[in-house]
Motif scaffolding. Structure first.
Motif, mmCIF file in Angstrom:
data_model
loop_
_atom_site.group_PDB
_atom_site.id
_atom_site.type_symbol
_atom_site.label_atom_id
_atom_site.label_comp_id
_atom_site.label_asym_id
_atom_site.label_seq_id
_atom_site.Cartn_x
_atom_site.Cartn_y
_atom_site.Cartn_z
ATOM 1 N N ASN A 47 -46.768 11.210 -39.496
ATOM 2 C CA ASN A 47 -46.341 10.780 -41.019
ATOM 3 C C ASN A 47 -45.728 11.339 -42.323
ATOM 4 O O ASN A 47 -46.032 13.016 -41.722
ATOM 5 N N VAL A 48 -44.741 10.637 -42.629
ATOM 6 C CA VAL A 48 -44.106 11.728 -43.790
ATOM 7 C C VAL A 48 -44.032 10.718 -45.019
ATOM 8 O O VAL A 48 -44.214 10.259 -45.070
ATOM 9 N N SER A 49 -44.435 12.294 -46.093
ATOM 10 C CA SER A 49 -44.150 11.925 -47.797
ATOM 11 C C SER A 49 -43.343 12.050 -47.782
ATOM 12 O O SER A 49 -42.206 13.079 -47.642
ATOM 13 N N THR A 51 -42.779 12.915 -51.205
ATOM 14 C CA THR A 51 -43.044 13.398 -52.894
ATOM 15 C C THR A 51 -42.311 14.513 -53.207
ATOM 16 O O THR A 51 -41.688 14.953 -52.019
ATOM 17 N N THR A 79 -41.418 21.520 -43.826
ATOM 18 C CA THR A 79 -42.808 21.420 -43.825
ATOM 19 C C THR A 79 -43.918 21.215 -44.722
ATOM 20 O O THR A 79 -44.542 20.678 -44.745
ATOM 21 N N LYS A 80 -43.306 20.810 -45.843
ATOM 22 C CA LYS A 80 -44.283 20.446 -46.889
ATOM 23 C C LYS A 80 -44.284 18.666 -47.001
ATOM 24 O O LYS A 80 -45.234 18.700 -47.656
ATOM 25 N N TYR A 81 -43.653 18.151 -46.649
ATOM 26 C CA TYR A 81 -43.784 16.616 -46.457
ATOM 27 C C TYR A 81 -44.551 16.578 -45.182
ATOM 28 O O TYR A 81 -44.770 15.382 -45.611
ATOM 29 N N ILE A 82 -44.722 17.115 -44.459
ATOM 30 C CA ILE A 82 -45.115 16.238 -43.003
ATOM 31 C C ILE A 82 -47.574 16.210 -43.346
ATOM 32 O O ILE A 82 -47.508 17.111 -43.658
ATOM 33 N N GLU A 83 -47.131 15.326 -43.034
ATOM 34 C CA GLU A 83 -48.757 15.062 -43.219
ATOM 35 C C GLU A 83 -48.996 15.153 -42.123
ATOM 36 O O GLU A 83 -50.727 14.335 -42.120
ATOM 37 N N GLN A 84 -49.160 15.561 -40.986
ATOM 38 C CA GLN A 84 -49.316 14.955 -39.190
ATOM 39 C C GLN A 84 -49.882 16.299 -38.425
ATOM 40 O O GLN A 84 -48.864 17.051 -38.870
#
Length: 135
Positions: A47-49, A51, A79-84
């Motif tokens: 899961n990658v955001s 925003t 790294t700020k976009y990694i949600e998993q």
């Protein structure tokens, strides 16, 4: 005799001036980067955001020379976009995609397997896409 010496010196100075101008002009162009692709194998639920991160850096432009962010900054931004959990951003690779410099930041799991990528604009530091993710 003196006239011949003066003419010779003027000609030599003119030739050196032209050579210097040509050399300076050839060194002022931006170096090109090989356009490469990063193939990722397998699909995984990553899961990658998409925003905007809080600390996005903007590069400056001057005489058509653009500063780029460092690979470490691109990795930090990705790294700020990694949600998993268990997924980390690996070493970025700089490419030139249709005239835009992009860092491809591989996403790896705990088995050190590439499971996706996040693309970071090397000039603006913005997330411009990627590959992998949840189906």
């Amino acid at each position: 005799m003196m006239k011949k010496i003066v003419v010779t010196v003027v000609v030599i100075v003119a030739i050196l001036g032209i050579a210097f101008a040509a050399y300076s002009n050839s060194n002022s162009k931006n170096p090109t980067t090989n356009n490469t692709t990063n193939n990722t194998t397998g699909t995984s639920n990553v899961n990658v955001s998409n925003t905007t991160p809080i600390n996005t850096q903007t590069a400056t432009t001057s005489n058509k020379t653009q500063s780029i962010i460092s690979p470490a900054e691109a990795q930090e931004i990705a790294t700020k976009y990694i949600e998993q959990a268990g997924i980390t951003a690996s070493t970025p690779k700089l490419i030139n995609e249709s005239g835009t410099q992009i860092y491809i930041v591989p996403l790896i799991n705990t088995n050190n397997t590439t499971v996706g990528e996040i693309d970071i604009n090397a000039i603006t530091g913005k997330n411009v896409g990627g590959a992998g993710g949840a189906p």
